[in-house]
Scaffold this motif. Structure first.
Motif, PDB file in Angstrom:
ATOM      1  N   LEU A  42       0.903  -1.047  -0.056  1.00 42.70           N
ATOM      2  CA  LEU A  42       0.252   0.236  -0.135  1.00 42.70           C
ATOM      3  C   LEU A  42       0.727   1.367   0.272  1.00 42.70           C
ATOM      4  O   LEU A  42       0.641   2.154  -0.672  1.00 42.70           O
ATOM      5  CB  LEU A  42      -1.220  -0.373   1.371  1.00 42.70           C
ATOM      6  CG  LEU A  42      -1.723   1.224   1.397  1.00 42.70           C
ATOM      7  CD1 LEU A  42      -3.305   1.479   0.229  1.00 42.70           C
ATOM      8  CD2 LEU A  42      -2.909   1.454   2.676  1.00 42.70           C
ATOM      9  N   LEU A  43       1.932   1.190   0.773  1.00 41.32           N
ATOM     10  CA  LEU A  43       2.903   2.693   0.778  1.00 41.32           C
ATOM     11  C   LEU A  43       3.226   2.460  -0.509  1.00 41.32           C
ATOM     12  O   LEU A  43       3.678   4.102  -1.221  1.00 41.32           O
ATOM     13  CB  LEU A  43       3.551   2.621   2.382  1.00 41.32           C
ATOM     14  CG  LEU A  43       3.373   2.592   3.965  1.00 41.32           C
ATOM     15  CD1 LEU A  43       3.943   1.715   4.782  1.00 41.32           C
ATOM     16  CD2 LEU A  43       2.550   3.905   3.972  1.00 41.32           C
ATOM     17  N   GLN A  44       4.069   1.653  -1.231  1.00 43.24           N
ATOM     18  CA  GLN A  44       4.463   1.795  -2.629  1.00 43.24           C
ATOM     19  C   GLN A  44       3.696   2.441  -3.440  1.00 43.24           C
ATOM     20  O   GLN A  44       4.116   3.258  -4.273  1.00 43.24           O
ATOM     21  CB  GLN A  44       5.167   0.477  -2.753  1.00 43.24           C
ATOM     22  CG  GLN A  44       6.483   0.284  -1.992  1.00 43.24           C
ATOM     23  CD  GLN A  44       6.864  -1.540  -2.465  1.00 43.24           C
ATOM     24  OE1 GLN A  44       5.890  -2.307  -2.521  1.00 43.24           O
ATOM     25  NE2 GLN A  44       7.981  -1.410  -2.280  1.00 43.24           N
ATOM     26  N   LYS A  45       3.026   1.930  -3.353  1.00 45.36           N
ATOM     27  CA  LYS A  45       1.010   1.967  -4.081  1.00 45.36           C
ATOM     28  C   LYS A  45       0.557   3.725  -4.121  1.00 45.36           C
ATOM     29  O   LYS A  45       1.267   4.455  -5.407  1.00 45.36           O
ATOM     30  CB  LYS A  45       0.151   1.101  -4.314  1.00 45.36           C
ATOM     31  CG  LYS A  45      -0.738   2.047  -5.109  1.00 45.36           C
ATOM     32  CD  LYS A  45      -2.531   1.016  -4.542  1.00 45.36           C
ATOM     33  CE  LYS A  45      -3.599   1.285  -5.817  1.00 45.36           C
ATOM     34  NZ  LYS A  45      -4.694   0.488  -5.458  1.00 45.36           N
ATOM     35  N   GLY A  46       1.140   4.116  -2.907  1.00 45.21           N
ATOM     36  CA  GLY A  46       0.723   5.229  -2.519  1.00 45.21           C
ATOM     37  C   GLY A  46      -0.427   5.564  -1.570  1.00 45.21           C
ATOM     38  O   GLY A  46      -1.526   4.728  -2.286  1.00 45.21           O
ATOM     39  N   ALA A 101       7.424  11.061  -4.461  1.00 46.72           N
ATOM     40  CA  ALA A 101       7.815   9.628  -4.224  1.00 46.72           C
ATOM     41  C   ALA A 101       9.476   9.721  -3.420  1.00 46.72           C
ATOM     42  O   ALA A 101      10.127  10.627  -4.072  1.00 46.72           O
ATOM     43  CB  ALA A 101       8.147   8.499  -5.244  1.00 46.72           C
ATOM     44  N   LEU A 102       9.749   8.544  -2.588  1.00 49.74           N
ATOM     45  CA  LEU A 102      10.780   8.842  -1.744  1.00 49.74           C
ATOM     46  C   LEU A 102      11.273   7.759  -1.884  1.00 49.74           C
ATOM     47  O   LEU A 102      10.762   6.878  -1.853  1.00 49.74           O
ATOM     48  CB  LEU A 102      10.630   9.522  -0.524  1.00 49.74           C
ATOM     49  CG  LEU A 102       9.381  10.718  -0.350  1.00 49.74           C
ATOM     50  CD1 LEU A 102       9.404  10.989   1.424  1.00 49.74           C
ATOM     51  CD2 LEU A 102      10.204  11.786  -0.834  1.00 49.74           C
ATOM     52  N   THR A 145      -0.371  13.357  -2.485  1.00 50.68           N
ATOM     53  CA  THR A 145      -0.251  11.412  -2.535  1.00 50.68           C
ATOM     54  C   THR A 145       1.431  11.071  -2.247  1.00 50.68           C
ATOM     55  O   THR A 145       2.272  12.117  -3.033  1.00 50.68           O
ATOM     56  CB  THR A 145      -0.039  10.681  -3.764  1.00 50.68           C
ATOM     57  OG1 THR A 145      -1.634  10.796  -3.845  1.00 50.68           O
ATOM     58  CG2 THR A 145      -0.348   9.198  -3.871  1.00 50.68           C
ATOM     59  N   VAL A 146       1.756  10.078  -1.389  1.00 51.10           N
ATOM     60  CA  VAL A 146       3.376  10.092  -0.735  1.00 51.10           C
ATOM     61  C   VAL A 146       3.342   8.427  -1.189  1.00 51.10           C
ATOM     62  O   VAL A 146       2.632   7.613  -0.991  1.00 51.10           O
ATOM     63  CB  VAL A 146       4.054  10.328   0.437  1.00 51.10           C
ATOM     64  CG1 VAL A 146       5.052   9.791   0.874  1.00 51.10           C
ATOM     65  CG2 VAL A 146       3.325  11.769   0.385  1.00 51.10           C
ATOM     66  N   LYS A 147       4.646   8.197  -1.641  1.00 52.11           N
ATOM     67  CA  LYS A 147       4.673   6.600  -2.514  1.00 52.11           C
ATOM     68  C   LYS A 147       6.396   6.163  -1.289  1.00 52.11           C
ATOM     69  O   LYS A 147       6.629   7.369  -1.604  1.00 52.11           O
ATOM     70  CB  LYS A 147       4.774   7.004  -3.745  1.00 52.11           C
ATOM     71  CG  LYS A 147       3.839   6.611  -4.358  1.00 52.11           C
ATOM     72  CD  LYS A 147       3.734   6.603  -5.986  1.00 52.11           C
ATOM     73  CE  LYS A 147       2.838   6.451  -7.321  1.00 52.11           C
ATOM     74  NZ  LYS A 147       2.598   6.748  -8.241  1.00 52.11           N
ATOM     75  N   LEU A 148       6.554   5.394  -1.036  1.00 55.26           N
ATOM     76  CA  LEU A 148       7.435   4.598   0.044  1.00 55.26           C
ATOM     77  C   LEU A 148       8.447   3.553  -1.174  1.00 55.26           C
ATOM     78  O   LEU A 148       7.344   2.829  -1.242  1.00 55.26           O
ATOM     79  CB  LEU A 148       7.490   5.229   1.199  1.00 55.26           C
ATOM     80  CG  LEU A 148       7.021   5.855   1.976  1.00 55.26           C
ATOM     81  CD1 LEU A 148       6.864   5.434   3.362  1.00 55.26           C
ATOM     82  CD2 LEU A 148       7.429   7.208   1.937  1.00 55.26           C
ATOM     83  N   PHE A 149       9.628   3.918  -1.014  1.00 52.62           N
ATOM     84  CA  PHE A 149      10.152   2.793  -1.370  1.00 52.62           C
ATOM     85  C   PHE A 149      11.504   2.001  -1.062  1.00 52.62           C
ATOM     86  O   PHE A 149      11.889   3.534  -0.177  1.00 52.62           O
ATOM     87  CB  PHE A 149      10.335   3.310  -2.999  1.00 52.62           C
ATOM     88  CG  PHE A 149       9.414   2.792  -3.657  1.00 52.62           C
ATOM     89  CD1 PHE A 149       9.137   2.202  -4.145  1.00 52.62           C
ATOM     90  CD2 PHE A 149       9.394   4.127  -4.254  1.00 52.62           C
ATOM     91  CE1 PHE A 149       7.921   2.277  -4.913  1.00 52.62           C
ATOM     92  CE2 PHE A 149       7.690   4.884  -4.829  1.00 52.62           C
ATOM     93  CZ  PHE A 149       7.314   3.772  -5.658  1.00 52.62           C
TER      94      PHE A 149
END
Length: 220
Positions: A42-46, A101-102, A145-149
């Motif tokens: 979910l966090l990768q999706k955003g 995206a971070l 929207t925040v995405k984490l990788f």
């Protein structure tokens, strides 16, 4: 980067009546590190977060979400804003609807080229975010929207989840049903709109609602 325990709540046992109610706005979970890992996709999706618009990227991350400035400089190696690499977090402003995206350091030449403020920035060929000279420091609240990788998913994910993120009802339903179908029972407290419920009750609810998103908070 741990999170404080969720405070105790006086809740009312909803019993069978809750099963017929629709999900409305807020879902709060208390869980452990093992269950926190289920949020990785979910966090990768955003996820959507509330933000003061028109402020700098650094202000958003450090002042609004409590990221240590040293962590921002040393750990968050790549920042994308609407698909373009951010080189200056102090002058890049964030507008409503932005997609951020971070990522921590990525391997190889590609990682070095995409690194925020990196020496190879000139080789990006149109992938660098350009400053908006007409940006206004509005201080208005809005959603981004925040995405984490990679490593940031587990390091920054709990920070976002503790403050609260907005997710689609479809994504929330998928998470809850996954938990209900597993023998893992590491979720100590589940609260839906102020009512304490079980995972089984939550999984059996009607997930339709008036709005597409609901507020999800997960604390450990």
């Amino acid at each position: 980067m741990g999170m404080p325990a969720s405070p105790a709540h006086d809740t009312v046992d909803p019993g069978e009546g809750l099963m017929k109610k629709q999900i409305r706005t807020t879902l709060i979970l208390t869980l452990d590190d093992a269950t926190m890992s289920s949020f990785v996709p979910l966090l990768q999706k955003g996820v959507q977060v509330k933000a003061q618009l028109g402020r700098s990227m650094k202000h958003l991350l450090c002042e609004q979400y409590g990221v240590n400035p040293e962590y921002l400089t040393e750990r968050i190696q790549t920042i994308f804003l609407d698909g373009k690499v951010v080189d200056n977090v102090e002058t890049t402003t964030v507008k409503g609807g932005a997609i951020i995206a971070l990522s921590a350091a990525m391997p190889g030449l590609a990682g070095a080229t995409l690194r925020t403020g990196g020496l190879l920035a000139a080789f990006r060929d149109g992938l660098t975010h350009e400053e908006d000279l007409e940006a206004v420091d509005s201080h208005e609240l809005g959603m981004v929207t925040v995405k984490l990788f990679n490593l940031l998913v587990r390091e920054l994910g709990p920070v976002l989840l503790e403050k609260g993120v907005w997710v689609t009802r479809e994504d929330a339903e998928s998470l809850v049903k996954r938990w209900a179908d597993t023998p893992l029972r590491a979720i100590d407290h589940v609260e839906m709109d102020g009512l304490k419920v079980s995972l089984e009750e939550l999984a059996g609810l009607d997930w339709s609602g008036d709005s597409e998103y609901l507020l999800l908070r997960a604390v450990g």
